[in-house]
Enzyme design. Structure first.
Site, PDB file in Angstrom:
ATOM      1  CG  ASP A   1      -1.993  -1.005   1.223  1.00 43.67           C
ATOM      2  OD1 ASP A   1      -1.996  -1.848   0.306  1.00 43.67           O
ATOM      3  OD2 ASP A   1      -2.840  -0.967   2.130  1.00 43.67           O
TER       4      ASP A   1
ATOM      5  CG  HIS B   1       2.080  -0.341   4.423  1.00 44.50           C
ATOM      6  ND1 HIS B   1       1.775  -1.361   5.312  1.00 44.50           N
ATOM      7  CD2 HIS B   1       0.964   0.441   4.335  1.00 44.50           C
ATOM      8  CE1 HIS B   1       0.518  -1.188   5.748  1.00 44.50           C
ATOM      9  NE2 HIS B   1       0.015  -0.114   5.176  1.00 44.50           N
TER      10      HIS B   1
END
Length: 226
Positions: A44, A188
């Site tokens: 992300d 992430h």
């Protein structure tokens, strides 16, 4: 003599190519002989000029593909990195425009967050996303109604790597080790430990005969790349 020289030259070329492949960290070495299942690696909060290239290099070198849930604001600011994600064989998903708490937003605000990101990613060369991950994994009926309007499949996760919370490399690898066929993990692109964990993630999955797959817009599960 000419035939012998040619054979020696061929042998030398093969040796040099083999050495170069080893030095380059050939992705095949981390791949299982057969895929007994597929998992969804997701990252992300990209793209960025600082982190995306390093992440893509690590994934490529270890023969992994992943879904990149991009924020629209960054896709608009760093379109070259969106194109780099696609060129590296990754899939691009929608992660809202500014990463707000969507469950606290009006329907018009949610629509703006999602629609602007669809446009930003498409304009950058990432195609039209079919997957949407709500920030913080927060969702409700309003968010889901807007997702449906744009033909998006909502993707949360089965395993949270906790990389956003300062997880160590060992902890991130261990989280990936918990994945089973069809499952999805949250990671992430910005934690240094996540990028450092990529080679070991590849080895862990290979030891279980699991391959990094795509996330199906139909089922929301990890499947073989099409």
């Amino acid at each position: 003599m000419r035939t012998k020289s040619r054979a020696l030259g061929t042998g030398l070329a093969v040796a040099l190519l083999t050495a170069a492949t080893v030095l380059a960290g050939a992705p095949a070495s981390a791949q299982p002989a057969a895929c007994n299942g597929y998992v969804g690696l997701t990252f992300d909060d990209g793209p960025s000029n600082g982190n995306t290239p390093n992440l893509l290099n690590a994934l490529r070198q270890n023969g992994l593909r992943a879904t990149m849930f991009n924020e629209g604001q960054y896709a608009a600011s760093f379109p070259a990195q969106v194109r780099a994600e696609v060129s590296a064989g990754m899939w691009v998903g929608n992660h809202s425009y500014t990463h707000p708490h969507l469950t606290q937003e009006s329907q018009a605000q949610v629509d703006s967050e999602i629609s602007r990101t669809q446009q930003a990613i498409a304009s950058a060369g990432g195609g039209t996303p079919r997957l949407f991950r709500p920030p913080y994994g927060e969702t409700n009926g309003t968010v889901q109604a807007v997702e449906s309007k744009y033909g998006l499949r909502q993707i949360i996760w089965d395993v949270d790597s906790q990389d956003w919370n300062g997880a160590s490399v060992d902890a991130i690898v261990a989280a990936n080790n918990r994945l089973t066929n069809g499952q999805i993990i949250l990671m992430h692109e910005w934690p240094a430990n996540t990028i450092a964990a990529i080679p070991r993630i590849a080895q862990t999955l290979a030891s279980k005969n699991l391959c990094a797959g795509m996330i199906s817009p139909q089922t929301g599960r990890a499947v073989a790349p099409s």
